[in-house]
Design an enzyme around this catalytic site. Sequence first.
Site, PDB file in Angstrom:
ATOM      1  N   HIS A 106      48.114  63.637  76.823  1.00 56.51           N
ATOM      2  CA  HIS A 106      48.400  62.771  75.677  1.00 56.51           C
ATOM      3  C   HIS A 106      48.909  63.654  74.538  1.00 56.51           C
ATOM      4  CE1 HIS A 106      46.978  60.657  71.926  1.00 56.51           C
ATOM      5  NE2 HIS A 106      47.509  59.620  72.555  1.00 56.51           N
ATOM      6  N   HIS A 163      45.991  50.501  75.508  1.00 57.45           N
ATOM      7  CA  HIS A 163      45.391  51.094  74.308  1.00 57.45           C
ATOM      8  C   HIS A 163      43.972  50.593  74.048  1.00 57.45           C
ATOM      9  CE1 HIS A 163      45.632  52.978  70.215  1.00 57.45           C
ATOM     10  NE2 HIS A 163      46.444  53.774  70.898  1.00 57.45           N
ATOM     11  N   ASP A 215      50.928  50.912  77.769  1.00 57.59           N
ATOM     12  CA  ASP A 215      49.696  51.364  77.132  1.00 57.59           C
ATOM     13  C   ASP A 215      48.900  50.158  76.642  1.00 57.59           C
ATOM     14  OD1 ASP A 215      47.688  52.694  75.851  1.00 57.59           O
ATOM     15  OD2 ASP A 215      48.985  53.875  74.531  1.00 57.59           O
TER      16      ASP A 215
END
Length: 304
Positions: free
Chosen positions: A203, A103, A101
């Site tokens: 998610h 992010h 991730d």
Amino acid sequence: MSALAGVDIALWDLLSRRLSLPLHVLLGGAVRHKIKVYSWIGGDRPRDVEAAAKERYAQGFRAVKMNATEDVDWLDSPKALETSVERCRIVKALGMDVGLDFHGRLHKPMAKQLAKALEPHRPLFIEEPLLSEHYEGIKQLSGLTTIPIALGERLYSRWDVKRFLHDTSIDVLQPDISHCGGISEIRRIASMAEAYDVALAPHCPLGPIALAACMQIAMCTPNFTIQEMGLTIHYNTEGGGEYDIKNYIVDKGTWDVTDGYVQGLKGVGLGIEIDEEEVRRVAKTANAWPPKGFVGPDGSIREW
């Protein structure tokens, strides 16, 4: 959209309970009997990933996700990426799949370098290699790597998703059922994604109601691929916290993982029963979750 999502999920649960049916039956019926899942390791500043990955393996997981990096400058030393590659290598060596991730912490100069460095290690996917606002950068990056690109937690409707599907710049779509309008909207998003040969992996580093709603979607969605679980995620355990997603449901075995899968939920409605007495008890002393962030050595604010 988050408020609408809560109402939407509740109404679907009420309707399917009224009909004494599992919710996924109302959405077309089951296309699978168990659901592939992954969990988190490493924390916001990833560390101790080998020990954490071994613990997840013992819990039944065969795939995990971790933050790819700590905070990184717009243009940083290439050395800042070396530990990311090493952590990926370590987890893969244990026989587990791993998603990285980003992010949205990296900007294009660093994201391009990290994607290339990770490619020989074949991660399961790279998530949010850039912030979703940079759709043209994500399109460019998708042409530079063979690693599947995933994103979607910051997209809140089918209209937000549309551009990424049309651009063919992503491989895995990750809408958050708690923020994209609930079951009704994520179902539409999933159907759109299927038409573009894009997989769905919602998610959900969240609680049992959101996870159960995602599981119902997984049960009836052909292009579903894998479900994020917040089981023992660092947000739940930081500061010695004793609560996790199992604390708030009556049947603690609901989220048991075997060889990377959770059994499909068979109960009516969302398929879980909430321990409401426990929720009320904890609510009396629970603290609000504080917003987090990173600050660089020069005092500038960095993407968390």
